[in-house]
Design an enzyme around this catalytic site. Structure first.
Site, mmCIF file in Angstrom:
data_model
loop_
_atom_site.group_PDB
_atom_site.id
_atom_site.type_symbol
_atom_site.label_atom_id
_atom_site.label_comp_id
_atom_site.label_asym_id
_atom_site.label_seq_id
_atom_site.Cartn_x
_atom_site.Cartn_y
_atom_site.Cartn_z
ATOM 1 N N CYS A 35 -48.896 -100.121 -42.524
ATOM 2 C CA CYS A 35 -47.661 -99.389 -42.803
ATOM 3 C C CYS A 35 -46.495 -100.363 -42.943
ATOM 4 O O CYS A 35 -46.472 -101.415 -42.296
ATOM 5 C CB CYS A 35 -47.335 -98.398 -41.684
ATOM 6 N N ASP A 36 -45.538 -99.985 -43.764
ATOM 7 C CA ASP A 36 -44.300 -100.755 -43.842
ATOM 8 C C ASP A 36 -43.184 -99.830 -44.311
ATOM 9 O O ASP A 36 -43.399 -98.976 -45.175
ATOM 10 C CB ASP A 36 -44.417 -101.942 -44.791
ATOM 11 N N SER A 37 -42.011 -100.016 -43.707
ATOM 12 C CA SER A 37 -40.876 -99.149 -44.028
ATOM 13 C C SER A 37 -39.739 -99.930 -44.665
ATOM 14 O O SER A 37 -39.480 -101.089 -44.306
ATOM 15 C CB SER A 37 -40.356 -98.456 -42.759
#
Length: 386
Positions: free
Chosen positions: A56-58
C-alpha cells in the site's frame, strides 16, 4: 498496520526498501498505485514460501499535485499552512499479490478530505510532535491530527492507510475469506490507567533517552530493528530520533495505545514468544526491561534467534547487581531472575547467540531512597552466520 490489527488481522510487516523519491507517474492516483505495486513486488522477491502480500502507498492530491511524506519539519510546516481551510484527495494504492496462484491485483481507493483552518500556533505545535513528518500529506485522522480534519467523503480507513472494504473484495478474488484472518490476541495485565502513568512512574523520558543511547551505541548502522516489549514506545521513539528504523511489538493493548502515537504504523500486538515475522528478517532485536518479567526467557531467545539475520544482534538489559539493589534500598531477589547474565549466556548459546559486547547506563529519578540512581547493565549477543 494498526487498521488491520484493530480489524482482527495480524499481518507480518516487511519493509520493502523501495526508493519512493525516484518514482514518477502521470497523476497522483497513478503514483500511489505504482508505489503500491513496487512495494508488493519487492517483498515478494524476498520470500521463500507462499504468502499473500499486500503493498500500500498513500498520496495526497491538492490542485493536481501529489504530496507524500514531508520528511522535515520545514516542509511539513509549509504544507500544513498551505492545506488549511482547503480540501484534498487522499489516494491509496493497493496491490495484492498471491504467490500460490501467482495473481496480482491492483486497485486504487480515493477519499476527499476537508481540513480545518489551523492557526500558525497549531501548525507549529503539531509539527513539533513529529507525527506529520512520517505520514503521507503531513496529517492523520486517527492520531494527533484528527481534530484538524473537519470531514471526509469516502472510506475513512482509506485515509488511515488501507481500505478495508476494498481489501476484503480483493482477498475474495483469490479465495481468501475475511473472517478466516481473524485472530484473538492474548490479554495482558496492564490496564489503561497503569499504562497512562507508566512512563512517569519509571523515570520518564530521561530514562528512555539514556536506555536508547546505550542501545544505539551497540546497534549495527542501518538495518531493521525490532523492539520486543516496546511498552509505550518511549525507548523506540528515542531510537528513531537517533536515526534508526524501529518496529515495536508488545502484548499489552493498553501500552500500545500510547506507543502508536510515538511510532505510527510501526507497532503491533504480539507475543514475544510468537513473533509475527518471518525467519531472518531483522538486523537487530532489542529487549529493554523485559526478560526479568517473564517466567522463562528461553522461548523468547529462540524467537529472537529465528528472526535475526546471520550476524544480526540481540541487545537486552540484564539483572542489576546486588550492590545496586542494596544502594537503592532493595534486597536481592529470592530466585534467580530470567535476565541473569550467566543464565542468558548459557541459554542463548543453544540458539547460536554469542555474547560479544556490554555496556551500562544510569536510571533517572528511579531510586527508592536517597541513594544514587540504579545502574542498568546491557549486553549484546551476535547471531552466528551458520
Amino acid at each position: 498496520m494498526q487498521t488491520l490489527r484493530d480489524a482482527g488481522v495480524e499481518p507480518e510487516v516487511i519493509v520493502s526498501g523501495v526508493d519512493e523519491d525516484h518514482v514518477t507517474a502521470d497523476s497522483p492516483g497513478d503514483l500511489a498505485r505504482t508505489l503500491a505495486v513496487l512495494k508488493a513486488r519487492a517483498v515478494v522477491a524476498t520470500l521463500d514460501d507462499h504468502a499473500t502480500v499486500l503493498g500500500c502507498d498513500s498520496v495526497l492530491e491538492i490542485d493536481g499535485v501529489a504530496y507524500g511524506k514531508p520528511g522535515t519539519p520545514e516542509i511539513a510546516r509549509e504544507r500544513l499552512r498551505s492545506m488549511r481551510g482547503r480540501s484534498g484527495i487522499l489516494h491509496t494504492g493497493h496491490c495484492l499479490f498471491d504467490t500460490a496462484s501467482k495473481r496480482e491485483l491492483r486497485e486504487l481507493a480515493s477519499t476527499t478530505v476537508h481540513f480545518a483552518d489551523l492557526t500558525d500556533d497549531e501548525v507549529d505545535a503539531y509539527v513539533a510532535t513529529g507525527e506529520p513528518l512520517v505520514v503521507a500529506g503531513s496529517f492523520t485522522v486517527d492520531g494527533l491530527g484528527g481534530p484538524f480534519v473537519t470531514g471526509i467523503e469516502g472510506d475513512y480507513h482509506n485515509v488511515v492507510g488501507v481500505s478495508l472494504p476494498l481489501l476484503r473484495r480483493m482477498l475474495a478474488e483469490v479465495d481468501i475469506a475475511w473472517p478466516s484472518l481473524w485472530q484473538s490476541p492474548k490479554p495482558f495485565a496492564y490496564d489503561e490507567a497503569e499504562a497512562a502513568r507508566y512512563d512517569e512512574s519509571r523515570g520518564g523520558l530521561e530514562r528512555a533517552h539514556a536506555a536508547a543511547s546505550a542501545v544505539h551505541d551497540l546497534l549495527p548502522k542501518g538495518g531493521r530493528v525490532l523492539e520486543v516489549g516496546t511498552g509505550t514506545g518511549s525507548v523506540a521513539a528515542e531510537l528513531v530520533a537517533q536515526g534508526n528504523l524501529v518496529h515495536g511489538v508488545d502484548l499489552s493493548p493498553a501500552m500500545l495505545h500510547h506507543a502508536r502515537f510515538r511510532l505510527p504504523g510501526h507497532v503491533a500486538l504480539a507475543d514475544a514468544t510468537r513473533l509475527p515475522i518471518a525467519d531472518r528478517r531483522c538486523d537487530a532485536v532489542v529487549a529493554v526491561w523485559l526478560l526479568h518479567l517473564v517466567d522463562d526467557s528461553e522461548p523468547i531467545l529462540a524467537e529472537v534467534a529465528r528472526v535475526l539475520r546471520p550476524d544480526g544482534v540481540f541487545i537486552t538489559t540484564t539483572e542489576k547487581s546486588d550492590a545496586t539493589r542494596y544502594a537503592s534500598g532493595r534486597v536481592p531477589p529470592e530466585r534467580r531472575s530470567q535476565d541473569a547474565l550467566t543464565h542468558l549466556v548459557a541459554r542463548a548459546a543453544q540458539y547460536g547467540l554469542t555474547l560479544d559486547a556490554a555496556t551500562s547506563f544510569a536510571g533517572h529519578n528511579q531510586s527508592r531512597s536517597s541513594g544514587p540512581d540504579p545502574i542498568y547493565p546491557m549486553i549484546r549477543f551476535r547471531r552466528s552466520t551458520h
